[in-house]
Design a protein around this motif. Structure first.
Motif, PDB file in Angstrom:
ATOM      1  N   SER A  29       5.361 -33.918 -32.858  1.00 35.03           N
ATOM      2  CA  SER A  29       6.771 -34.021 -33.216  1.00 35.03           C
ATOM      3  C   SER A  29       7.588 -33.618 -31.994  1.00 35.03           C
ATOM      4  O   SER A  29       7.138 -32.837 -31.156  1.00 35.03           O
ATOM      5  CB  SER A  29       7.101 -33.111 -34.404  1.00 35.03           C
ATOM      6  N   SER A  30       8.777 -34.132 -31.919  1.00 33.41           N
ATOM      7  CA  SER A  30       9.652 -33.817 -30.797  1.00 33.41           C
ATOM      8  C   SER A  30       9.971 -32.323 -30.769  1.00 33.41           C
ATOM      9  O   SER A  30      10.049 -31.718 -29.710  1.00 33.41           O
ATOM     10  CB  SER A  30      10.935 -34.637 -30.905  1.00 33.41           C
ATOM     11  N   ALA A  31      10.111 -31.716 -31.948  1.00 32.85           N
ATOM     12  CA  ALA A  31      10.435 -30.292 -32.015  1.00 32.85           C
ATOM     13  C   ALA A  31       9.319 -29.433 -31.422  1.00 32.85           C
ATOM     14  O   ALA A  31       9.595 -28.379 -30.841  1.00 32.85           O
ATOM     15  CB  ALA A  31      10.706 -29.888 -33.461  1.00 32.85           C
ATOM     16  N   GLN A  32       8.060 -29.861 -31.556  1.00 31.03           N
ATOM     17  CA  GLN A  32       6.939 -29.110 -30.991  1.00 31.03           C
ATOM     18  C   GLN A  32       7.009 -29.057 -29.469  1.00 31.03           C
ATOM     19  O   GLN A  32       6.573 -28.088 -28.858  1.00 31.03           O
ATOM     20  CB  GLN A  32       5.608 -29.764 -31.357  1.00 31.03           C
ATOM     21  N   LEU A  33       7.515 -30.102 -28.850  1.00 31.10           N
ATOM     22  CA  LEU A  33       7.484 -30.227 -27.400  1.00 31.10           C
ATOM     23  C   LEU A  33       8.815 -29.943 -26.723  1.00 31.10           C
ATOM     24  O   LEU A  33       8.863 -29.731 -25.514  1.00 31.10           O
ATOM     25  CB  LEU A  33       7.029 -31.643 -27.028  1.00 31.10           C
ATOM     26  N   PHE A  34       9.888 -29.936 -27.509  1.00 31.61           N
ATOM     27  CA  PHE A  34      11.228 -29.794 -26.937  1.00 31.61           C
ATOM     28  C   PHE A  34      11.374 -28.430 -26.273  1.00 31.61           C
ATOM     29  O   PHE A  34      11.025 -27.398 -26.825  1.00 31.61           O
ATOM     30  CB  PHE A  34      12.293 -29.966 -28.024  1.00 31.61           C
ATOM     31  N   GLY A  35      11.882 -28.434 -25.057  1.00 35.84           N
ATOM     32  CA  GLY A  35      12.089 -27.207 -24.314  1.00 35.84           C
ATOM     33  C   GLY A  35      10.874 -26.756 -23.521  1.00 35.84           C
ATOM     34  O   GLY A  35      10.963 -25.824 -22.732  1.00 35.84           O
ATOM     35  N   VAL A  36       9.739 -27.422 -23.737  1.00 36.37           N
ATOM     36  CA  VAL A  36       8.527 -27.102 -22.996  1.00 36.37           C
ATOM     37  C   VAL A  36       8.074 -28.323 -22.201  1.00 36.37           C
ATOM     38  O   VAL A  36       7.862 -28.246 -21.000  1.00 36.37           O
ATOM     39  CB  VAL A  36       7.400 -26.634 -23.940  1.00 36.37           C
ATOM     40  N   HIS A  37       7.935 -29.443 -22.893  1.00 37.39           N
ATOM     41  CA  HIS A  37       7.510 -30.689 -22.247  1.00 37.39           C
ATOM     42  C   HIS A  37       8.579 -31.777 -22.281  1.00 37.39           C
ATOM     43  O   HIS A  37       8.510 -32.731 -21.514  1.00 37.39           O
ATOM     44  CB  HIS A  37       6.234 -31.219 -22.901  1.00 37.39           C
TER      45      HIS A  37
END
Length: 124
Positions: A29-37
């Motif tokens: 999900s975008s939320a899992q990766l947002f701000g990191v990847h």
């Protein structure tokens, strides 16, 4: 891997398709990766500040380290899954409750039968 785009949001990666290569076709999900990847780039800030992307990269690295630390803590907490299973099994029924068990509604309990009868709005 870090992907910068000015239209990415935590809820919608837009043109990015975050796929787990090891578990194809599973997607993150975008939320899992947002701000990191996945980073929502700010074009005006990147023009004004020559170190904008370097700072974003550093923030992503810090977020990644914090995320990994949380995973390591969780792993330590549940490392002994056999022990956790034994503890949890103590909370579960080990046998089916007897079918002969009687049930008495609260309204027929001793406490209710001894209580004073008070007129309520419904009784009027």
């Amino acid at each position: 891997c870090i992907f910068f785009d000015d239209h990415i949001t935590p809820l919608d990666p837009k043109i990015v398709d975050p796929v787990d290569a090891h578990l194809w076709p599973r997607r993150f999900s975008s939320a899992q990766l947002f701000g990191v990847h996945l980073v929502q780039a700010q074009p005006l800030l990147s023009i004004r500040d020559r170190d904008y992307f370097v700072k974003c990269f550093e923030q992503c690295e810090a977020a990644r380290e914090a995320k990994l630390e949380r995973w390591h803590k969780l792993k330590r907490i549940v490392a002994d899954l056999d022990g956790v299973g034994k503890v949890l099994s103590g909370f579960l029924y080990t046998s089916v409750p007897s079918q002969n068990a009687s049930f008495r509604p609260w309204s027929r309990s001793r406490q209710v039968s001894r209580a004073q009868r008070v007129q309520t709005f419904e009784d009027e």
